[in-house]
Design a protein around this motif. Structure first.
Motif, PDB file in Angstrom:
ATOM      1  N   PHE A   1       0.789  -1.253   0.216  1.00 32.73           N
ATOM      2  CA  PHE A   1       0.080   0.068   0.233  1.00 32.73           C
ATOM      3  C   PHE A   1       1.047   1.312  -0.200  1.00 32.73           C
ATOM      4  CE2 PHE A   1      -2.684  -3.149   1.807  1.00 32.73           C
ATOM      5  CZ  PHE A   1      -3.852  -3.192   0.749  1.00 32.73           C
TER       6      PHE A   1
ATOM      7  N   GLY B   1      -0.508   3.106   6.456  1.00 32.60           N
ATOM      8  CA  GLY B   1      -1.051   3.038   7.746  1.00 32.60           C
ATOM      9  C   GLY B   1      -1.295   4.185   8.477  1.00 32.60           C
TER      10      GLY B   1
ATOM     11  N   CYS C   1      -4.922   5.277   6.944  1.00 29.15           N
ATOM     12  CA  CYS C   1      -5.778   4.221   7.171  1.00 29.15           C
ATOM     13  C   CYS C   1      -5.911   3.664   8.530  1.00 29.15           C
ATOM     14  CB  CYS C   1      -5.954   3.113   6.312  1.00 29.15           C
ATOM     15  SG  CYS C   1      -6.669   3.797   4.545  1.00 29.15           S
TER      16      CYS C   1
ATOM     17  N   GLY D   1      -8.348  -6.064   9.639  1.00 35.14           N
ATOM     18  CA  GLY D   1      -7.430  -5.063   8.828  1.00 35.14           C
ATOM     19  C   GLY D   1      -6.436  -6.281   8.478  1.00 35.14           C
TER      20      GLY D   1
ATOM     21  N   MET E   1      -5.591  -6.494   4.732  1.00 37.69           N
ATOM     22  CA  MET E   1      -4.068  -6.179   3.970  1.00 37.69           C
ATOM     23  C   MET E   1      -3.848  -7.435   2.968  1.00 37.69           C
ATOM     24  SD  MET E   1      -2.981  -3.233   4.950  1.00 37.69           S
ATOM     25  CE  MET E   1      -1.120  -3.508   4.856  1.00 37.69           C
ATOM     26  N   SER E   2      -4.171  -8.564   3.354  1.00 35.56           N
ATOM     27  CA  SER E   2      -3.762  -9.839   2.698  1.00 35.56           C
ATOM     28  C   SER E   2      -4.565  -9.639   1.249  1.00 35.56           C
ATOM     29  CB  SER E   2      -4.312 -10.952   3.532  1.00 35.56           C
ATOM     30  OG  SER E   2      -4.084 -12.154   2.701  1.00 35.56           O
TER      31      SER E   2
ATOM     32  N   GLY F   1      -5.361  -7.110  -0.173  1.00 38.24           N
ATOM     33  CA  GLY F   1      -4.811  -5.707  -0.980  1.00 38.24           C
ATOM     34  C   GLY F   1      -3.287  -6.444  -1.711  1.00 38.24           C
ATOM     35  N   GLY F   2      -2.819  -7.187  -0.820  1.00 31.55           N
ATOM     36  CA  GLY F   2      -1.413  -7.720  -1.262  1.00 31.55           C
ATOM     37  C   GLY F   2      -1.743  -8.441  -2.403  1.00 31.55           C
TER      38      GLY F   2
ATOM     39  N   GLN G   1      -9.754  -1.770  -2.376  1.00 29.57           N
ATOM     40  CA  GLN G   1      -9.386  -2.118  -1.128  1.00 29.57           C
ATOM     41  C   GLN G   1      -9.035  -1.199  -0.295  1.00 29.57           C
ATOM     42  OE1 GLN G   1     -10.304  -5.255  -0.697  1.00 29.57           O
ATOM     43  NE2 GLN G   1      -9.506  -5.541   1.454  1.00 29.57           N
ATOM     44  N   LYS G   2      -8.244  -0.257  -0.584  1.00 26.44           N
ATOM     45  CA  LYS G   2      -7.702   0.804   0.331  1.00 26.44           C
ATOM     46  C   LYS G   2      -9.007   1.573   0.919  1.00 26.44           C
ATOM     47  CE  LYS G   2      -3.413   1.692  -1.838  1.00 26.44           C
ATOM     48  NZ  LYS G   2      -2.408   2.879  -2.602  1.00 26.44           N
TER      49      LYS G   2
ATOM     50  N   MET H   1     -10.934  -0.315   3.469  1.00 26.78           N
ATOM     51  CA  MET H   1      -9.931  -0.214   4.895  1.00 26.78           C
ATOM     52  C   MET H   1     -10.244   1.042   5.763  1.00 26.78           C
ATOM     53  SD  MET H   1      -6.533  -2.202   3.858  1.00 26.78           S
ATOM     54  CE  MET H   1      -5.870  -1.971   5.415  1.00 26.78           C
TER      55      MET H   1
END
Length: 163
Positions: free
Chosen positions: A4, A9, A12, A57, A61-62, A64-65, A95-96, A99
């Protein structure tokens, strides 16, 4: 590579506290919550919100990764499919946003858990942290650097070793 980008962080979930290795509303501001004289019920509710947020979260994050990896795979192929890159990027952006929305909902829930007086006290503590008056430098963009990072050049509190 972090999927990201630098500072995600911070946008978000709150600033990263490099000194104590924590981030987000619950980590970076834990010391501010300590000053609010929370009741046992409030502590329990905020702890539940933190646990929920951590699980959600990590899952987000997974996901988004995976979109980020897809972008890298497509960009490093012999023949680049621009439509696939754009689609993966669109999914990553969405995805961002998800989040950020989830973080906002948790922040609202925490705020609703606090009394008006506690929210006033929290605001004051956050202002003091922003100005660097509580002994913390905060995350990037916080503290006495005024737009140049914590203690950065060009602002009050600028560090001479930071050129």
């Amino acid at each position: 590579m972090f999927p990201f980008g630098k500072g995600f962080g911070k946008r978000c979930g709150g600033p990263w506290d490099h000194e104590h290795g924590r981030h987000g509303m619950f980590g970076g501001f834990s010391d501010l919550l300590q000053d609010l004289d929370l009741t046992d019920d409030q502590v329990e509710r905020i702890a539940e919100l933190k646990a929920e947020g951590m699980g959600e979260g990590m899952r987000m994050m997974s996901e988004g990764g995976q979109y980020f990896k897809q972008i890298v795979r497509e960009l490093t192929k012999e023949t680049i499919d621009k439509d696939k890159v754009r689609e993966a990027h669109k999914n990553l952006r969405e995805q961002k946003i998800k989040m950020g929305d989830a973080m906002l909902e948790r922040a609202l829930a925490v705020s609703e858990t606090l009394t008006p007086e506690q929210r006033k006290k929290l605001k004051r503590g956050m202002q003091r942290r922003f100005l660097g008056l509580d002994g913390h430098r905060g995350g990037p963009g916080f503290g006495p650097g005024f737009g140049f990072g914590p203690g950065g050049p060009g602002g009050p509190g600028g560090r001479p070793d930071h050129r």
